[in-house]
Design a protein around this motif. Structure first.
Motif, mmCIF file in Angstrom:
data_model
loop_
_atom_site.group_PDB
_atom_site.id
_atom_site.type_symbol
_atom_site.label_atom_id
_atom_site.label_comp_id
_atom_site.label_asym_id
_atom_site.label_seq_id
_atom_site.Cartn_x
_atom_site.Cartn_y
_atom_site.Cartn_z
ATOM 1 N N PHE A 74 -0.234 -10.903 9.738
ATOM 2 C CA PHE A 74 -0.839 -9.845 8.981
ATOM 3 C C PHE A 74 -1.629 -9.978 10.073
ATOM 4 O O PHE A 74 -2.341 -7.980 9.917
ATOM 5 C CB PHE A 74 -1.233 -10.249 7.875
ATOM 6 N N SER A 75 -1.878 -10.154 11.495
ATOM 7 C CA SER A 75 -2.737 -9.052 12.447
ATOM 8 C C SER A 75 -1.801 -8.075 12.986
ATOM 9 O O SER A 75 -1.098 -8.500 14.198
ATOM 10 C CB SER A 75 -3.036 -10.769 13.390
ATOM 11 N N PHE A 183 -12.150 3.109 -11.470
ATOM 12 C CA PHE A 183 -11.590 1.769 -11.564
ATOM 13 C C PHE A 183 -10.460 1.244 -10.463
ATOM 14 O O PHE A 183 -10.122 2.542 -10.318
ATOM 15 C CB PHE A 183 -10.500 1.927 -13.041
ATOM 16 N N TYR A 184 -10.823 0.868 -10.049
ATOM 17 C CA TYR A 184 -10.196 0.405 -8.867
ATOM 18 C C TYR A 184 -9.332 -0.822 -8.930
ATOM 19 O O TYR A 184 -9.804 -1.801 -8.942
ATOM 20 C CB TYR A 184 -11.177 -0.277 -7.305
ATOM 21 N N GLU A 185 -8.221 -0.856 -8.844
ATOM 22 C CA GLU A 185 -6.952 -1.480 -9.006
ATOM 23 C C GLU A 185 -6.110 -1.760 -8.038
ATOM 24 O O GLU A 185 -5.434 -1.832 -7.059
ATOM 25 C CB GLU A 185 -6.229 -1.018 -10.042
ATOM 26 N N VAL A 186 -7.150 -3.394 -7.677
ATOM 27 C CA VAL A 186 -5.704 -3.977 -6.443
ATOM 28 C C VAL A 186 -4.591 -4.278 -6.596
ATOM 29 O O VAL A 186 -4.032 -4.225 -5.625
ATOM 30 C CB VAL A 186 -7.174 -5.696 -6.008
ATOM 31 N N ASP A 242 1.405 -2.368 0.190
ATOM 32 C CA ASP A 242 2.544 -1.657 1.269
ATOM 33 C C ASP A 242 1.909 -0.352 1.613
ATOM 34 O O ASP A 242 0.492 0.339 0.857
ATOM 35 C CB ASP A 242 3.647 -1.373 0.387
ATOM 36 N N GLU A 243 2.822 0.485 2.455
ATOM 37 C CA GLU A 243 0.888 1.011 2.568
ATOM 38 C C GLU A 243 1.952 2.841 2.128
ATOM 39 O O GLU A 243 1.450 3.856 2.012
ATOM 40 C CB GLU A 243 2.218 2.098 4.755
ATOM 41 N N PRO A 270 -4.064 4.391 1.612
ATOM 42 C CA PRO A 270 -2.989 2.667 2.133
ATOM 43 C C PRO A 270 -4.268 1.486 1.503
ATOM 44 O O PRO A 270 -6.011 1.739 2.192
ATOM 45 C CB PRO A 270 -2.946 2.928 3.109
ATOM 46 N N PRO A 271 -3.895 -0.191 1.312
ATOM 47 C CA PRO A 271 -4.384 -0.810 1.417
ATOM 48 C C PRO A 271 -5.309 -1.520 2.661
ATOM 49 O O PRO A 271 -6.320 -2.181 3.356
ATOM 50 C CB PRO A 271 -3.533 -1.835 1.269
#
Length: 302
Positions: A74-75, A183-186, A242-243, A270-271
């Motif tokens: 994932f780099s 509320f931030y949903e991971v 994902d994007e 986007p994450p």
């Protein structure tokens, strides 16, 4: 005789110059990592292994990209990072593969890498820098440290200064705006959010957002649906993996009385822009600030 003395003098001067240079390296190439541990090198790192995607990005930002010889899965940023040799994942990197690359510096991830494997690398005499930015200014601090360790201080200083200026501008523009409870949903299963010590919580505050679970100490705590409903956030921001906008973000529409649903404040960022402590996090913060401005504009709704 004079020639002999001249040669001796030249040799003495060369030795003195070498010793002076060595002492400068010993004194100057010394930084403190994010655990507070000292990291020292005798000369700028020529072979670097990065054991976290965020560390890879930070090294490139510091001008040390050409010195990276190994990365983990994932780099994927910048583009040049995709061409580097992989040594496994952050959680389960191949220790033998790392050693075979003969690094003089390994950038690890506190909390993301296997501590026992990191200790083995250190026991072999390999310098290990543990990176774990928990505040936004830690990002530029990491960049500056990597620039010193890699001998690319000028490039690192330029990147770090640009980050600091942009962060200051975002704070000036948004941090004092009317607060929006968020509320931030991971992730949705299990329902995972961010605690108050997580860097994303500070990103929310930069935008005038109020993390409804800021009182939790864990960085990524699992919470109950009932707790979210009881808190009744004004906005819900999701990231996912994902994007593209995760489908499960729309699941909140099952509770139409929820303020975030009633006012159409279900947002996605986007994450890679929100969940990596790199200069690109400010791209995510800028998007986040825009989303919260939208939420403020929806306050006229019932």
């Amino acid at each position: 005789m004079k020639k002999s003395l001249h040669r001796v003098s030249r040799l003495a001067l060369l030795c003195a110059a070498f010793m002076a240079a060595s002492s400068v390296y010993a004194e100057d190439i010394a930084v403190t990592d994010d655990t507070g541990a000292p990291v020292r090198l005798r000369a700028p790192a020529a072979r670097i292994v990065s054991l976290a995607p965020h560390a890879t990005e930070l090294l490139f930002a510091a001008g040390a990209g050409e010195r990276i010889v190994g990365v983990v899965d994932f780099s994927n940023y910048p583009e040049a990072a995709k061409k580097l040799r992989h040594v496994g994942s952050s959680k389960r990197f191949d220790l033998e593969a790392v050693i075979a690359l003969k690094p003089d510096l390994v950038v690890g991830w506190q909390g993301g890498n296997n501590p026992a494997s990191l200790e083995k690398l250190a026991a072999l005499g390999i310098a290990v820098y543990l990176s774990n930015p928990r505040k936004l200014p830690d990002i530029s601090a990491n960049i500056r440290a990597f620039g010193r360790l890699a001998g690319s201080g000028d490039k690192a200083a330029s990147s770090a200064d640009a980050f600091d200026r942009r962060l200051a501008a975002l704070r000036a523009a948004y941090s004092t705006r009317p607060a929006v409870r968020v509320f931030y949903e991971v992730w949705n299963q299990p329902l995972t959010t961010i605690g108050g010590q997580q860097i994303i919580s500070e990103a929310l505050a930069t935008c005038g957002g109020d993390n409804i679970f800021s009182g939790l100490k864990l960085e990524a705590p699992v919470v109950s649906l009932e707790a979210v409903l009881a808190a009744d956030p004004e906005a819900i921001v999701a990231s996912g993996m994902d994007e593209e906008r995760p489908e499960w973000l729309s699941d909140w529409k099952r509770w139409p009385a929820l303020t975030a649903v009633r006012r159409d404040n279900l947002f996605f960022v986007p994450p890679d822009l929100m969940q990596r402590a790199t200069p690109r996090l400010l791209d995510g913060v800028e998007q986040l600030c825009g989303r919260l401005e939208t939420a403020r504009s929806h306050r006229s709704r019932p």
